[in-house]
Design a protein around this motif. Structure first.
Motif, mmCIF file in Angstrom:
data_model
loop_
_atom_site.group_PDB
_atom_site.id
_atom_site.type_symbol
_atom_site.label_atom_id
_atom_site.label_comp_id
_atom_site.label_asym_id
_atom_site.label_seq_id
_atom_site.Cartn_x
_atom_site.Cartn_y
_atom_site.Cartn_z
ATOM 1 N N HIS A 65 1.977 9.292 -6.037
ATOM 2 C CA HIS A 65 2.119 10.576 -5.381
ATOM 3 C C HIS A 65 3.329 11.134 -5.332
ATOM 4 O O HIS A 65 3.716 12.126 -4.825
ATOM 5 C CB HIS A 65 1.442 10.923 -4.062
ATOM 6 C CG HIS A 65 0.046 10.564 -3.946
ATOM 7 N ND1 HIS A 65 -1.028 11.463 -4.056
ATOM 8 C CD2 HIS A 65 -0.376 9.251 -3.898
ATOM 9 C CE1 HIS A 65 -2.326 10.676 -4.082
ATOM 10 N NE2 HIS A 65 -1.848 9.380 -3.953
ATOM 11 N N GLU B 119 0.749 -1.277 0.125
ATOM 12 C CA GLU B 119 0.109 0.026 -0.008
ATOM 13 C C GLU B 119 0.978 1.214 0.003
ATOM 14 O O GLU B 119 0.561 2.327 -0.655
ATOM 15 C CB GLU B 119 -1.028 0.115 1.093
ATOM 16 C CG GLU B 119 -1.980 -0.910 1.118
ATOM 17 C CD GLU B 119 -2.714 -0.924 2.508
ATOM 18 O OE1 GLU B 119 -2.426 -0.350 3.252
ATOM 19 O OE2 GLU B 119 -3.717 -2.101 2.630
ATOM 20 N N HIS C 286 1.100 4.018 -2.881
ATOM 21 C CA HIS C 286 1.002 5.404 -2.591
ATOM 22 C C HIS C 286 2.145 6.118 -3.106
ATOM 23 O O HIS C 286 1.772 7.233 -3.745
ATOM 24 C CB HIS C 286 1.091 5.596 -0.946
ATOM 25 C CG HIS C 286 0.803 7.027 -0.482
ATOM 26 N ND1 HIS C 286 -0.114 7.894 -0.466
ATOM 27 C CD2 HIS C 286 1.922 8.016 -0.071
ATOM 28 C CE1 HIS C 286 -0.024 9.148 -0.319
ATOM 29 N NE2 HIS C 286 1.300 9.229 0.269
#
Length: 284
Positions: free
Chosen positions: A193, A185, A189
């Motif tokens: 980003h 995860e 991310h």
């Protein structure tokens, strides 16, 4: 003692590479990536495989497909000792650099998307094992025309695999270990980003982990420190912008999350061994 077959063929970065090796001791490979496709077949034992942003538990008889430039790392799963075959090849090795009727573009789809792992039934395993045995013999003996026959066998393997990926549920083969899922995860991310500010403390807080625990877990699973992975992801994105757009270097640096052009230049050169300008000129 290691027993293995190994061959590197071609002038470019490993146009074709084949290695079959048996290891009896614990083994963990550091993260790496390359500009060639990779096929990994586990003959015996168990392995844990981190690929891009997911972790898979690999068992004997499983095939793993890794796309160009995808970061990957293997580590022990269960008792030490395993035997595997690894093949790396470039697209030009199969096609000769031209459109080839025997190499439809669809065969490369097996490397893309979220599949990565193909779990074989016994009859399928026998088929792939037969192909790999032929590849091993051709490489070991290198009789006249061996490289052409290797290409044909490789195309056959890829075509057969492409037909099977639709029924393959790779998600069911992902590691269920909570740390691996949490790190996946975090990786996702970062991948989504990387153009924004990314700091260890903020990421740790967002995922309800302490900074020290996140740092240890991230390195154990991926082989990167958190900052190394952020830098790698940003530079990979910068390479694409330098190749595909006319953006100024300073604007490329800003777009991928670097606030300081000097810092961008240093990290880019550390990872790619050349400056951003040299990279753009080389790939113009």
């Amino acid at each position: 003692m290691l027993e293995h077959i190994r061959l590197t063929y071609g002038q470019e970065e490993e146009d074709f590479f084949f290695e079959q090796i048996h290891r009896s001791q614990p083994f963990s490979r550091n993260n790496h990536h390359h500009s060639t496709f990779e096929i990994y077949y586990l003959l015996s034992g168990q392995r844990r495989y981190f690929i891009k942003d997911r972790t898979f538990d690999v068992h004997a008889g499983d095939l793993v497909f890794i796309d160009r430039h995808d970061v990957h790392k293997t580590s022990d799963l269960g008792p030490p000792g395993h035997e595997r075959i690894v093949m790396n090849f470039s697209e030009i090795f199969l096609t000769g650099g031209v459109e080839h009727p025997l190499v439809p573009p669809a065969i490369f789809e097996v490397f893309r998307g979220g599949g990565h792992l193909l779990r074989l039934r016994p009859d399928e395993r026998n088929f792939y094992q037969s192909l790999l045995d032929k590849l091993s013999r051709e490489i070991a003996h290198q009789e006249p025309g061996w490289n052409s026959y290797v290409r044909l066998l490789l195309v056959e393997l890829l075509l057969y695999a492409a037909r099977q990926t639709e029924r393959n549920d790779a998600a069911a083969m992902e590691s269920v270990h909570p740390v691996h899922k949490k790190v996946a995860e975090v990786v996702q991310h970062i991948n989504g980003h990387y153009g924004e500010p990314l700091e260890l403390t903020a990421i740790a807080a967002a995922f309800y982990m302490s900074p020290s625990y996140l740092s240890r877990s991230f390195r154990k699973v991926t082989g990167f420190t958190l900052m190394e992975y952020i830098h790698f992801t940003r530079i990979h994105a910068a390479q694409k912008l330098l190749r595909d757009t006319g953006l100024k270097v300073i604007d490329v640096a800003s777009a991928v999350g670097f606030e300081n052009i000097g810092h961008f230049d240093r990290i880019f050169k550390r990872i790619t061994k050349m400056t951003p300008k040299a990279y753009r000129n080389l790939n113009a």
